[in-house]
Design a protein around this motif. Structure first.
Motif, short mmCIF file in Angstrom:
data_model
loop_
_atom_site.label_atom_id
_atom_site.label_comp_id
_atom_site.label_asym_id
_atom_site.label_seq_id
_atom_site.Cartn_x
_atom_site.Cartn_y
_atom_site.Cartn_z
N THR A 109 8.07 1.90 5.06
CA THR A 109 8.08 1.56 3.36
C THR A 109 8.75 1.34 2.68
O THR A 109 10.47 1.02 2.71
N LEU A 110 8.89 0.87 1.34
CA LEU A 110 10.00 0.28 0.98
C LEU A 110 9.62 1.25 -0.39
O LEU A 110 8.49 1.21 -1.52
N PHE A 119 6.02 0.44 -1.69
CA PHE A 119 5.35 -0.28 -1.03
C PHE A 119 5.39 -0.27 0.40
O PHE A 119 6.14 0.74 0.71
N ALA A 120 4.27 -0.36 1.94
CA ALA A 120 4.01 0.52 2.38
C ALA A 120 3.41 -0.69 3.55
O ALA A 120 1.89 -0.97 3.18
N SER A 130 -1.83 -6.16 10.29
CA SER A 130 -0.37 -5.68 9.58
C SER A 130 -0.28 -6.21 7.86
O SER A 130 -0.61 -7.05 7.14
N GLN A 131 -0.73 -5.28 6.97
CA GLN A 131 -0.74 -5.69 5.77
C GLN A 131 0.21 -4.54 4.81
O GLN A 131 0.23 -3.53 4.99
N THR A 132 0.17 -4.70 3.75
CA THR A 132 1.18 -3.78 2.86
C THR A 132 0.11 -4.12 1.50
O THR A 132 -0.86 -4.43 0.78
N TYR A 133 0.52 -2.34 1.21
CA TYR A 133 -0.35 -2.14 0.48
C TYR A 133 0.60 -0.86 -1.00
O TYR A 133 1.69 -0.89 -0.59
N MET A 134 0.02 -0.89 -2.21
CA MET A 134 0.58 -0.42 -2.74
C MET A 134 -0.73 0.83 -3.09
O MET A 134 -1.10 0.61 -2.85
N VAL A 135 0.00 1.64 -4.65
CA VAL A 135 -0.52 3.42 -4.26
C VAL A 135 -1.79 2.21 -5.47
O VAL A 135 -1.70 1.56 -6.49
N GLY A 136 -2.65 2.71 -5.70
CA GLY A 136 -4.34 2.06 -5.83
C GLY A 136 -5.21 2.02 -5.22
O GLY A 136 -6.70 1.92 -4.99
N ILE A 147 3.08 7.17 -1.70
CA ILE A 147 3.95 6.35 -0.56
C ILE A 147 5.91 7.23 -0.41
O ILE A 147 6.47 6.84 -1.17
N GLN A 148 5.59 7.66 0.58
CA GLN A 148 6.98 8.24 0.68
C GLN A 148 7.56 7.78 1.47
O GLN A 148 7.31 6.55 2.47
N ARG A 149 8.81 8.20 2.51
CA ARG A 149 9.38 7.72 3.64
C ARG A 149 8.85 7.40 4.50
O ARG A 149 9.15 6.03 5.30
N GLU A 150 8.75 8.22 5.47
CA GLU A 150 7.96 8.02 6.78
C GLU A 150 5.93 8.94 6.80
O GLU A 150 6.10 8.45 7.62
N ARG A 151 5.96 8.41 5.75
CA ARG A 151 4.10 8.36 5.29
C ARG A 151 3.24 8.15 4.27
O ARG A 151 4.45 8.37 3.21
N VAL A 152 2.84 7.97 4.15
CA VAL A 152 1.71 7.42 2.95
C VAL A 152 0.68 8.21 2.81
O VAL A 152 0.15 9.01 4.09
N ILE A 153 0.10 8.76 2.14
CA ILE A 153 -0.67 10.01 0.92
C ILE A 153 -1.99 9.35 0.79
O ILE A 153 -1.77 8.43 0.26
N VAL A 154 -3.40 9.64 1.27
CA VAL A 154 -4.47 9.13 1.31
C VAL A 154 -5.54 9.87 0.83
O VAL A 154 -5.18 11.53 1.39
N ILE A 155 -6.45 9.54 0.24
CA ILE A 155 -7.19 11.14 -0.10
C ILE A 155 -8.41 10.08 1.09
O ILE A 155 -9.32 8.74 0.02
#
Length: 307
Positions: A109-110, A119-120, A130-136, A147-155
């Motif tokens: 992540t960045l 970015f994640a 692999s692909q880069t993702y942003m919020v939304g 997007i956090q340091r060691e994980r990505v939160i999703v619904i």
């Protein structure tokens, strides 16, 4: 003196030229303005929404006065049910996220101070891409919310989950949000109003005298079988509009449909409580009742022969 005028006569010419130029420009400006200005409307000004609202408020007061005179209760307005929108979360935003079953793995992540610029990099374990993702953005149907340091939160399927460096097991979560059951509407009491009414043609009916008496004796039930509101045109009351008519109601039996506007009964305009009260007092003695209806802009006359 003559020498003075000869010396400074050019200034007089300059002033004269400037004056002529200003007059020409002013004339051209007025001409152009007259061509592009909108024409004044000769039609009367439309009634403002405030006047229409005021007319509706007065009609409501008139209905209350009519209710006090006749004893008929005004039906309560049906509650407005607000459907959930996209802006309304269907999950507990304060709940701790659980491990996602999505077959993906977080590569890195960045994280920025504004999460919308974070970015994640996420790898799909099925395609190994692999692909880069942003919020939304969406990962296999799940929406990225943080997007956090060691994980990505999703619904995912209305549940708050996280994606980390360990791939998910591919399990699909059950929806975390279950809409509350909708209570069944309580049916209106039915005393058999209108069972004796018989249609002799498309717009003509036979009505036993007993049906008139029974209807006038159960006006509260009649009021619950449909919603009736004042109908306005150009801010003036034109009658009463009916909708939400129950299928087995007295209104259905006399041929009235949703959206119909009842404008007159036996020639009396229904535009004031006084007129409605006058009609109410004369129905018992009438052997023939005629109502004038406006349906989709078309006038319809229905006749009821009382026997």
């Amino acid at each position: 003196m003559e020498l003075f005028f000869r010396k400074y006569f050019w200034t007089v010419n300059l002033v004269f030229i400037l004056l002529v130029a200003w007059m020409v420009a002013r004339t051209a400006n007025l001409f152009v303005e007259s061509k592009i200005a909108p024409e004044a409307s000769t039609e009367p000004a439309a009634r403002t929404p405030q006047r229409v609202k005021e007319a509706e408020r007065l009609a409501s007061l008139e209905l209350e006065a009519l209710s006090r005179l006749t004893g008929i209760k005004i039906p309560e307005p049906e509650p407005v049910v607000q459907e959930p929108t996209a802006a309304t979360p269907t999950y507990d935003d304060n709940a701790e996220p659980v491990k996602s079953g999505l077959r993906v793995k977080l590569l890195g992540t960045l994280v920025a101070s504004d999460k919308n610029w974070s970015f994640a990099s996420v790898q799909d374990m099925v395609t190994q891409r692999s692909q880069t993702y942003m919020v939304g953005d969406r990962i296999q149907g799940a929406e990225v919310t943080d997007i956090q340091r060691e994980r990505v939160i999703v619904i995912n399927n209305s549940r708050k989950e996280f994606i980390d460096g360990q791939p998910g097991d591919g399990s699909t979560p059950a929806p975390a949000f279950t809409p509350p059951p909708v209570a069944a509407a309580t049916p209106a009491p039915n005393s058999g109003l209108g069972t004796g009414i018989r249609a002799t043609s498309e717009n003509e009916y036979e009505v036993p005298r007993g049906e008139i008496d029974k209807t006038l004796a159960n006006l509260n039930e009649v009021a619950m079988q449909a919603r009736i509101v004042p109908a306005f045109k150009d801010g003036q009351a034109q009658g009463f509009k009916l909708f939400s008519i129950r299928p087995d109601s007295i209104y259905s039996k006399i041929g009235v449909q949703n959206g119909d506007v009842i404008r007159r009964i036996n020639g009396f305009d229904l535009n004031s409580p006084e007129k409605a009260l006058e009609v109410y007092s004369k129905l018992k003695e009438s052997s023939r009742i005629e109502i004038e209806i406006e349906r989709n802009g078309t006038p319809i006359r229905k006749t009821y022969n009382v026997r």
